[in-house]
Design an enzyme around this catalytic site. Structure first.
Site, short mmCIF file in Angstrom:
data_model
loop_
_atom_site.label_atom_id
_atom_site.label_comp_id
_atom_site.label_asym_id
_atom_site.label_seq_id
_atom_site.Cartn_x
_atom_site.Cartn_y
_atom_site.Cartn_z
N GLU A 153 -3.05 5.23 0.60
CA GLU A 153 -3.45 3.88 0.19
C GLU A 153 -3.24 3.76 -1.31
O GLU A 153 -3.78 4.56 -2.08
CB GLU A 153 -4.93 3.65 0.55
CG GLU A 153 -5.56 2.44 -0.09
CD GLU A 153 -4.81 1.13 0.19
OE1 GLU A 153 -4.57 0.83 1.37
OE2 GLU A 153 -4.45 0.44 -0.79
N ASN A 183 0.40 -7.86 10.44
CA ASN A 183 0.69 -9.23 10.87
C ASN A 183 2.19 -9.52 10.90
O ASN A 183 2.65 -10.40 11.62
CB ASN A 183 0.00 -10.24 9.94
CG ASN A 183 -1.52 -10.06 9.95
OD1 ASN A 183 -2.08 -9.54 10.91
ND2 ASN A 183 -2.18 -10.47 8.88
N MET A 188 -7.27 -5.70 3.27
CA MET A 188 -7.98 -6.98 3.34
C MET A 188 -9.14 -6.91 4.34
O MET A 188 -9.99 -7.80 4.37
CB MET A 188 -7.04 -8.10 3.78
CG MET A 188 -6.13 -8.62 2.71
SD MET A 188 -5.39 -10.17 3.25
CE MET A 188 -4.18 -10.43 1.96
N HIS A 208 -2.24 -14.89 6.03
CA HIS A 208 -1.73 -14.36 7.30
C HIS A 208 -0.21 -14.50 7.29
O HIS A 208 0.31 -15.54 7.68
CB HIS A 208 -2.30 -15.14 8.48
CG HIS A 208 -3.80 -15.18 8.51
ND1 HIS A 208 -4.52 -16.23 9.06
CD2 HIS A 208 -4.72 -14.28 8.07
CE1 HIS A 208 -5.82 -15.97 8.94
NE2 HIS A 208 -5.98 -14.80 8.35
C1 LIG Z 1 -11.04 -13.38 2.37
C2 LIG Z 1 -10.24 -13.06 3.61
C3 LIG Z 1 -10.60 -13.64 4.83
C4 LIG Z 1 -9.88 -13.34 5.99
N1 LIG Z 1 -10.33 -13.82 7.17
C5 LIG Z 1 -9.70 -13.47 8.31
C6 LIG Z 1 -10.23 -13.86 9.58
O1 LIG Z 1 -11.30 -14.49 9.66
N2 LIG Z 1 -9.55 -13.52 10.69
C7 LIG Z 1 -8.38 -12.80 10.63
O2 LIG Z 1 -7.79 -12.55 11.68
N3 LIG Z 1 -7.88 -12.39 9.44
C8 LIG Z 1 -8.51 -12.68 8.30
N4 LIG Z 1 -8.03 -12.23 7.10
C9 LIG Z 1 -6.78 -11.44 7.10
C10 LIG Z 1 -7.00 -10.00 7.51
O3 LIG Z 1 -7.82 -9.36 6.58
C11 LIG Z 1 -5.65 -9.35 7.64
O4 LIG Z 1 -4.98 -9.97 8.73
C12 LIG Z 1 -5.70 -7.85 7.90
O5 LIG Z 1 -6.43 -7.17 6.92
C13 LIG Z 1 -4.28 -7.30 7.96
O6 LIG Z 1 -4.34 -5.91 8.14
P1 LIG Z 1 -3.17 -4.95 7.64
O7 LIG Z 1 -3.63 -3.56 7.88
O8 LIG Z 1 -1.89 -5.35 8.24
O9 LIG Z 1 -3.01 -5.26 6.07
P2 LIG Z 1 -4.03 -5.08 4.87
O10 LIG Z 1 -5.41 -5.20 5.35
O11 LIG Z 1 -3.57 -5.98 3.80
O12 LIG Z 1 -3.84 -3.57 4.41
C14 LIG Z 1 -2.61 -3.10 3.88
C15 LIG Z 1 -2.90 -1.99 2.89
O13 LIG Z 1 -1.66 -1.34 2.55
C16 LIG Z 1 -1.71 -0.95 1.19
N5 LIG Z 1 -0.35 -0.74 0.68
C17 LIG Z 1 0.59 -1.70 0.46
N6 LIG Z 1 1.73 -1.12 0.00
C18 LIG Z 1 1.50 0.22 -0.07
C19 LIG Z 1 2.29 1.32 -0.46
N7 LIG Z 1 3.58 1.18 -0.83
N8 LIG Z 1 1.72 2.56 -0.46
C20 LIG Z 1 0.42 2.72 -0.08
N9 LIG Z 1 -0.37 1.69 0.32
C21 LIG Z 1 0.17 0.46 0.34
C22 LIG Z 1 -2.42 -2.12 0.54
O14 LIG Z 1 -2.96 -1.74 -0.71
C23 LIG Z 1 -3.48 -2.49 1.57
O15 LIG Z 1 -4.70 -1.85 1.30
C24 LIG Z 1 -8.73 -12.49 5.92
C25 LIG Z 1 -8.37 -11.91 4.70
C26 LIG Z 1 -9.13 -12.18 3.55
C27 LIG Z 1 -8.76 -11.52 2.26
#
Ligand SMILES: Cc1cc2nc3c(=O)[nH]c(=O)nc-3n(C[C@H](O)[C@H](O)[C@H](O)COP(=O)(O)OP(=O)(O)OC[C@H]3O[C@@H](n4cnc5c(N)ncnc54)[C@H](O)[C@@H]3O)c2cc1C
Length: 505
Positions: free
Chosen positions: A36, A471, A126, A437
């Site tokens: 991370e 996503n 997130m 999203h």
């Molecule tokens: C305030 C807020 C409200 C939301 N409300 C909703 C909701 O009600 N319902 C819903 O469905 N979704 C909601 N979302 C969106 C939801 O949080 C995301 O859809 C979800 O977190 C996506 O998950 P993910 O693992 O794909 O990405 P993320 O949670 O974004 O995690 C990706 C991680 O990868 C890391 N990363 C990136 N590049 C690198 C790299 N090169 N090397 C190492 N690490 C890296 C990032 O730092 C990050 O921590 C909301 C988001 C926020 C911020």
């Protein structure tokens, strides 16, 4: 510390966590490294910031703002406001815990852009800040080439992993009274039934506990002792050798030391924008990479309940949020709702003490975007972002149908308010990118025909041992919040990966 792993997972958000948990549960002896780029946060790994104490929550938000870490969002914006085009109107989306992809976006001719496109960098991604709305995808939001029963099984599992609570219809109290009004206004033949928004929240001792990414990970360090989570570690690129993924190049953000680790499988779950960035940096550049970018439109409005819906007239319904949910349907490709804010468990930072404020409701409407190849995130060959990764530029425009959708969203927000009270102000389209999203950038496909990046098990076409998640894999035009679907798809993929591991070990 071993430099050879069964699986290296890039990104610690809900998608990466689902892979780790699923693989760890299936193969407890697996050596799994999760990296991370952001820091660990106070209050426990992957804990939702709403469950933290106030000082911890503020600290966690400030820590996860990438290049703007430690800077209050209002101050961060003041720094960039000088000279930016005020018509971009991304002031409205200053959320703590996030940072803008580009604080000074430049729009090309005819482009709408995604000026508020944002990311979060910290353990849990997130998923420590999210709102926890977890509706199931409906009708054409669902992925057409996945067998329906399989998708439903995966969604059920995702609901378990995220500890989603659903509420029976009909409900009780003010929520039910509002639901009945929205049914009268918006129900119709062929439309998905209007109910209450499922939320990844459990009630404990009369208080809400929000599911964060830690909820997905569970007790993985104990149940799968080969699991290791390394914060402040940037995955610069995946090593592709002989056409196969064989490892990852990592940079320790504190010392800037660069090392290579070997991996039998690499999983990139670095969010909807940075997953294609890592692939691009790794020389994995299929035609569809970064293209078909789509986020749903978001029209936000506030309203005030009239006397008939005065919360004081209704029995309280402890343990229920009463977020009334109008789901997506093909006939009306949008999702809407009304959220009474009086007594809300969300710590919104609003003063809701006086009588008028107790009548406040949020009226969010989201509309599906028409998907186009030309909507994309591009990566620079020469310029870099604050992490030294290829700089991202968004190219995004609205179609005629999109403009109609936006008008309908505004009308539906106004119709929702008129049923129960009055609008606080005219409904407005939120700045592009503020949905948070971002879909389609590494989309899944049924066949390898150049219009997708990965197969239905999220295996990148033509690069054995390389998986993606997040996503960005969702190929359909949606209005539903995507995280439930993202977790379901990652679970399905991780089971496939785990089966391969079991076969080898
Ligand atoms: C305030 C807020 C409200 C939301 N409300 C909703 C909701 O009600 N319902 C819903 O469905 N979704 C909601 N979302 C969106 C939801 O949080 C995301 O859809 C979800 O977190 C996506 O998950 P993910 O693992 O794909 O990405 P993320 O949670 O974004 O995690 C990706 C991680 O990868 C890391 N990363 C990136 N590049 C690198 C790299 N090169 N090397 C190492 N690490 C890296 C990032 O730092 C990050 O921590 C909301 C988001 C926020 C911020």
């Amino acid at each position: 510390m071993s430099d050879s792993y069964d699986v290296v997972i890039i990104g610690s958000g809900p998608a990466g966590a689902t892979y780790a948990r699923t693989i760890g549960d299936a193969v407890p002896g697996a050596r799994i490294l999760m990296v991370e780029v952001g820091p660990a946060i106070p209050g426990g790994r992957g804990e939702h910031t709403q469950n933290l104490t106030e000082p911890e929550r503020i600290a966690a938000q400030l820590l996860t703002q990438g290049p703007e870490a430690g800077i209050e969002r209002a101050k961060a914006l003041a720094g960039i406001a000088d000279g930016f085009d005020p018509s971009l109107e991304f002031r409205q989306t200053i959320l703590p815990g996030l940072f803008f992809l580009d604080p000074r976006p430049q729009l090309g001719p005819g482009e709408a852009g995604l000026s508020a496109a944002s990311m979060s960098s910290g353990v849990g991604g997130m998923g420590i800040h999210w709102g926890t709305s977890t509706p199931r995808p409906q009708q054409s939001e669902r992925i057409p080439f996945l067998p329906a029963a399989e998708l439903d099984t995966a969604l059920t599992h995702a609901e378990r992993l995220l500890r989603v609570s659903t509420w029976a219809t009909p409900g009780a109290g003010l929520g039910e009274a509002i639901r009945r009004e929205l049914v009268a206004e918006f129900d119709g033949p062929g439309l998905a039934p209007i109910g209450f928004m499922p939320l990844a929240i459990q009630w404990q001792d009369g208080r809400p506990h929000f599911s964060g990414t830690g909820t997905i990970l569970g007790d993985l360090e104990r149940t799968a002792p080969g699991f290791e989570l390394r914060a402040e570690t940037l995955a610069q690129r995946v090593i592709v050798d002989g056409g196969r993924a064989t490892g990852v190049v990592l940079q320790d953000r504190r010392t800037e030391e660069v090392t290579e680790v070997r991996a039998a499988h690499v999983v990139v779950c670095a969010d909807g924008l940075r997953t294609p960035q890592v692939l691009f940096a790794s020389g994995v550049r299929p035609t569809a990479l970064g293209h078909y970018l789509n986020e749903h439109f978001q029209v936000g409005a506030f309203g005030f309940l009239n006397d008939a819906f005065d919360p004081a007239r209704f029995e309280p319904t402890p343990g229920r949020i009463g977020y009334v949910h109008v789901p997506f349907s093909d006939e009306r490709p949008m999702q809407g709702g009304v959220i009474p804010l009086a007594g809300s468990p969300y710590r919104l930072g609003l003063e809701l003490d006086d009588a008028a404020a107790s009548r406040l409701v949020a009226i969010p409407w989201y509309g599906a975007k028409e998907i186009q190849f030309s909507d994309r995130v591009e990566f620079s060959e020469s310029e870099t972002d604050s992490y030294g990764m290829p700089k991202m530029i968004i190219r995004y425009s609205h179609t005629e149908r999109d403009r109609e959708t936006i008008e309908q969203l505004k009308q539906n927000a106004a119709r929702s308010a008129a049923r129960i009270g009055v609008l606080g102000e005219p409904p407005e389209l939120a700045a592009g990118g503020s949905s948070l999203h971002y879909q389609g950038t590494v989309r899944m496909g049924a066949v390898n025909d150049g219009t997708s990046v990965c197969d239905q098990y999220l295996r990148v076409w033509d690069v054995p041992n390389l998986y993606v998640g997040g996503n960005g894999v969702i190929p359909t035009a949606t209005a539903a919040n995507p995280t439930l679907t993202t977790v379901a798809l990652a679970w399905r993929a991780a089971r496939t990966l785990a089966a391969e591991l079991r076969h080898v070990t």
